[in-house]
Enzyme design. Structure first.
Site, mmCIF file in Angstrom:
data_model
loop_
_atom_site.group_PDB
_atom_site.id
_atom_site.type_symbol
_atom_site.label_atom_id
_atom_site.label_comp_id
_atom_site.label_asym_id
_atom_site.label_seq_id
_atom_site.Cartn_x
_atom_site.Cartn_y
_atom_site.Cartn_z
ATOM 1 N N ASP A 1 0.822 -1.208 0.000
ATOM 2 C CA ASP A 1 0.000 0.000 0.000
ATOM 3 C C ASP A 1 0.864 1.270 0.000
ATOM 4 O O ASP A 1 2.006 1.236 0.447
ATOM 5 C CB ASP A 1 -0.885 -0.043 1.260
ATOM 6 C CG ASP A 1 -2.093 0.868 1.147
ATOM 7 O OD1 ASP A 1 -2.357 1.401 0.046
ATOM 8 O OD2 ASP A 1 -2.768 1.052 2.169
ATOM 9 N N GLY A 2 0.287 2.360 -0.517
ATOM 10 C CA GLY A 2 0.926 3.674 -0.425
ATOM 11 C C GLY A 2 1.625 4.137 -1.687
ATOM 12 O O GLY A 2 2.370 5.117 -1.653
ATOM 13 N N ASN A 3 1.345 3.462 -2.792
ATOM 14 C CA ASN A 3 1.989 3.875 -4.049
ATOM 15 C C ASN A 3 1.471 5.233 -4.519
ATOM 16 O O ASN A 3 2.247 6.111 -4.878
ATOM 17 C CB ASN A 3 1.761 2.799 -5.108
ATOM 18 C CG ASN A 3 2.309 1.457 -4.653
ATOM 19 O OD1 ASN A 3 3.508 1.257 -4.619
ATOM 20 N ND2 ASN A 3 1.420 0.554 -4.244
ATOM 21 N N ARG B 1 -0.024 7.499 -2.628
ATOM 22 C CA ARG B 1 0.370 8.521 -1.637
ATOM 23 C C ARG B 1 1.837 8.927 -1.797
ATOM 24 O O ARG B 1 2.193 10.084 -1.647
ATOM 25 C CB ARG B 1 0.133 8.002 -0.213
ATOM 26 C CG ARG B 1 -1.159 8.544 0.382
ATOM 27 C CD ARG B 1 -1.505 7.877 1.681
ATOM 28 N NE ARG B 1 -1.997 6.525 1.420
ATOM 29 C CZ ARG B 1 -2.326 5.658 2.373
ATOM 30 N NH1 ARG B 1 -2.190 5.994 3.647
ATOM 31 N NH2 ARG B 1 -2.788 4.471 2.056
ATOM 32 N N HIS C 1 2.747 3.698 -8.847
ATOM 33 C CA HIS C 1 2.584 2.283 -9.167
ATOM 34 C C HIS C 1 3.839 1.747 -9.851
ATOM 35 O O HIS C 1 4.285 0.631 -9.591
ATOM 36 C CB HIS C 1 1.373 2.070 -10.073
ATOM 37 C CG HIS C 1 0.077 2.448 -9.425
ATOM 38 N ND1 HIS C 1 -0.211 2.110 -8.125
ATOM 39 C CD2 HIS C 1 -0.990 3.147 -9.879
ATOM 40 C CE1 HIS C 1 -1.408 2.571 -7.814
ATOM 41 N NE2 HIS C 1 -1.902 3.210 -8.853
ATOM 42 N N SER D 1 -6.843 -5.730 -6.165
ATOM 43 C CA SER D 1 -7.986 -6.351 -5.487
ATOM 44 C C SER D 1 -9.230 -6.264 -6.367
ATOM 45 O O SER D 1 -9.278 -5.460 -7.317
ATOM 46 C CB SER D 1 -8.252 -5.641 -4.160
ATOM 47 O OG SER D 1 -8.912 -4.417 -4.388
ATOM 48 N N TRP E 1 -11.199 -2.251 -9.235
ATOM 49 C CA TRP E 1 -11.861 -1.891 -10.501
ATOM 50 C C TRP E 1 -12.590 -0.568 -10.397
ATOM 51 O O TRP E 1 -12.893 0.064 -11.410
ATOM 52 C CB TRP E 1 -12.854 -2.983 -10.917
ATOM 53 C CG TRP E 1 -12.211 -4.298 -11.253
ATOM 54 C CD1 TRP E 1 -12.265 -5.435 -10.499
ATOM 55 C CD2 TRP E 1 -11.436 -4.622 -12.413
ATOM 56 N NE1 TRP E 1 -11.561 -6.442 -11.117
ATOM 57 C CE2 TRP E 1 -11.048 -5.979 -12.294
ATOM 58 C CE3 TRP E 1 -11.030 -3.899 -13.547
ATOM 59 C CZ2 TRP E 1 -10.267 -6.627 -13.256
ATOM 60 C CZ3 TRP E 1 -10.258 -4.556 -14.505
ATOM 61 C CH2 TRP E 1 -9.887 -5.890 -14.362
ATOM 62 N N ARG F 1 -11.484 2.171 -9.351
ATOM 63 C CA ARG F 1 -10.585 3.305 -9.582
ATOM 64 C C ARG F 1 -10.802 3.891 -10.979
ATOM 65 O O ARG F 1 -11.403 3.252 -11.838
ATOM 66 C CB ARG F 1 -9.137 2.843 -9.433
ATOM 67 C CG ARG F 1 -8.821 2.462 -8.001
ATOM 68 C CD ARG F 1 -7.353 2.205 -7.854
ATOM 69 N NE ARG F 1 -7.031 1.855 -6.487
ATOM 70 C CZ ARG F 1 -5.818 1.494 -6.078
ATOM 71 N NH1 ARG F 1 -4.833 1.444 -6.951
ATOM 72 N NH2 ARG F 1 -5.598 1.208 -4.823
ATOM 73 N N LEU G 1 11.857 -20.133 -4.782
ATOM 74 C CA LEU G 1 10.827 -19.251 -4.234
ATOM 75 C C LEU G 1 9.556 -19.250 -5.087
ATOM 76 O O LEU G 1 9.631 -19.143 -6.315
ATOM 77 C CB LEU G 1 11.375 -17.817 -4.164
ATOM 78 C CG LEU G 1 10.384 -16.722 -3.753
ATOM 79 C CD1 LEU G 1 10.112 -16.797 -2.251
ATOM 80 C CD2 LEU G 1 10.912 -15.336 -4.109
ATOM 81 N N LEU H 1 -7.184 -5.346 6.975
ATOM 82 C CA LEU H 1 -6.884 -6.465 6.067
ATOM 83 C C LEU H 1 -7.420 -6.230 4.662
ATOM 84 O O LEU H 1 -6.963 -6.857 3.705
ATOM 85 C CB LEU H 1 -7.452 -7.774 6.617
ATOM 86 C CG LEU H 1 -6.637 -8.409 7.743
ATOM 87 C CD1 LEU H 1 -7.275 -9.723 8.176
ATOM 88 C CD2 LEU H 1 -5.191 -8.659 7.306
ATOM 89 N N SER H 2 -8.417 -5.344 4.527
ATOM 90 C CA SER H 2 -8.935 -5.005 3.195
ATOM 91 C C SER H 2 -9.236 -6.234 2.336
ATOM 92 O O SER H 2 -8.836 -6.304 1.170
ATOM 93 C CB SER H 2 -7.961 -4.076 2.465
ATOM 94 O OG SER H 2 -7.744 -2.908 3.211
HETATM 95 C C1 V07 Z 1 1.481 -3.873 -9.743
HETATM 96 C C2 V07 Z 1 3.240 -2.535 -8.570
HETATM 97 C C3 V07 Z 1 3.399 -2.947 -7.139
HETATM 98 C C4 V07 Z 1 2.626 -2.107 -6.189
HETATM 99 C C5 V07 Z 1 1.157 -2.394 -6.178
HETATM 100 C C6 V07 Z 1 0.303 -1.910 -7.319
HETATM 101 C C7 V07 Z 1 0.967 -1.694 -8.637
HETATM 102 C C8 V07 Z 1 3.953 -6.306 -10.282
HETATM 103 C C9 V07 Z 1 2.869 -6.925 -10.866
HETATM 104 C C10 V07 Z 1 2.812 -8.250 -11.448
HETATM 105 C C11 V07 Z 1 1.653 -9.004 -11.422
HETATM 106 C C12 V07 Z 1 1.612 -10.280 -11.957
HETATM 107 C C13 V07 Z 1 2.741 -10.823 -12.497
HETATM 108 C C14 V07 Z 1 3.921 -10.098 -12.542
HETATM 109 C C15 V07 Z 1 3.948 -8.819 -12.014
HETATM 110 C C16 V07 Z 1 1.816 -6.013 -10.723
HETATM 111 C C17 V07 Z 1 -0.282 -5.096 -10.833
HETATM 112 C C18 V07 Z 1 0.157 -3.966 -10.165
HETATM 113 C C19 V07 Z 1 -1.693 -5.194 -11.278
HETATM 114 F F1 V07 Z 1 2.728 -12.066 -12.989
HETATM 115 N N1 V07 Z 1 3.609 -5.127 -9.802
HETATM 116 N N2 V07 Z 1 2.303 -4.912 -10.073
HETATM 117 N N3 V07 Z 1 0.537 -6.112 -11.115
HETATM 118 N N4 V07 Z 1 1.896 -2.741 -9.056
#
Ligand code: V07
Length: 267
Positions: A47-49, A51, A64, A92, A96, A98, A158, A222-223
């Protein structure tokens, strides 16, 4: 990767640069991480991207994008420590709501992330997984993720599990429906349904429950994230915005996890 620590030795971990300089993991001033009590599964609400961006006079999407760099950083840190499963809440079912342009930007991030990182993830034996409902995700998002899942499915390192279009209540309702259908078909006796049956019917059925939940950016909720799975997990909150979440913050969470485990062990 945990084998780098050697036989249960207590070690302090510095950031990646310090490790490169010193040629190994270091003892240090801020405490130490025990190699024998690393949480097996860490889940993070990133969280907080927005902000973070606002505080810098940048558009939310810049936050983001910066958050995506933190995903790489923390994936590497978790792998280095020997964490086995890392679940990241990327999008989440509520997200949607947003603005459309922001959602469109977010949906391009998996593809962008994987076009840069997939080769290195493969080199490092990481398994990419997705936990969420695939419907409604754009084709290019799904194609990129499914390719990554397929190319890494035989890896043994991992597990990097992205919660995407994920909501916990929806997941539990779906599990209830699945069990009810099986009961109606006569495959299952309703009176014999166990907690393990329910766990196995969730989208996380293939994962152990998280040992540690981290949420950044000061919110203490927990959202709708893994409500069932987090029943016994340790929670760790920080005010730090996700794009600024560093290896050191991650180690701090792990140290606190270990401190709590030691305290309970002493009772
Ligand atoms: C997203 C970056 C991290 C901060 C939270 C919101 C924005 C990596 C992925 C991702 C997802 C699936 C995958 C590989 C990478 C991602 C979304 C948003 C929707 F297989 N960062 N990130 N997907 N953010």
């Amino acid at each position: 990767m945990a084998k780098r620590f050697g036989g249960g030795l207590l070690r302090w971990l510095q950031d990646g640069k310090d490790q490169e300089r010193a040629g190994g993991l270091q003892d240090g001033p801020n405490g130490e991480i025990a190699a024998d009590n690393i949480p097996q599964h860490v889940a993070i609400i990133m969280d907080g991207n927005g902000r973070w961006a606002k505080a810098r006079g940048l558009p939310r999407i810049a936050g983001h994008h910066s958050g995506m760099k933190a995903v790489k950083r923390i994936t590497k840190a978790a792998d280095r420590l020997g964490v086995r499963y890392l679940t990241l809440y990327a999008f989440s079912t509520e997200n949607w709501k947003r603005p459309k342009a922001e959602v469109e930007f977010l949906m391009k991030l998996p593809q962008e992330f994987l076009s840069i990182e997939l080769d290195e993830l493969i080199e490092n034996n990481v398994q990419v997984k997705m936990m969420g409902v695939q419907d409604l995700l754009p084709d290019y998002t799904l194609t990129a993720i499914n390719e990554a899942v397929r190319k890494t499915e035989n890896n043994t390192g991992l597990v990097l599990n992205f919660a995407l279009n994920y909501g916990s209540r929806m997941e539990m309702v779906e599990a209830a429906r699945q069990l009810a259908r099986r009961a109606a078909n006569g495959e299952l006796d309703p009176g014999s349904i166990t907690e393990d049956d329910f766990s196995a019917s969730l989208l996380s059925g293939h994962l152990p429950d998280p040992d540690l939940l981290i949420r950044t950016s000061g919110e203490l909720r927990l959202s709708n994230f893994m409500l069932w799975q987090l029943a016994y997990s340790e929670f760790w909150f920080t005010d730090v915005y996700w794009p600024e979440f560093s290896d050191q913050h991650f180690y701090e969470a792990i140290r606190e996890y270990q401190r709590r485990a030691r305290r309970y062990g002493g009772l």
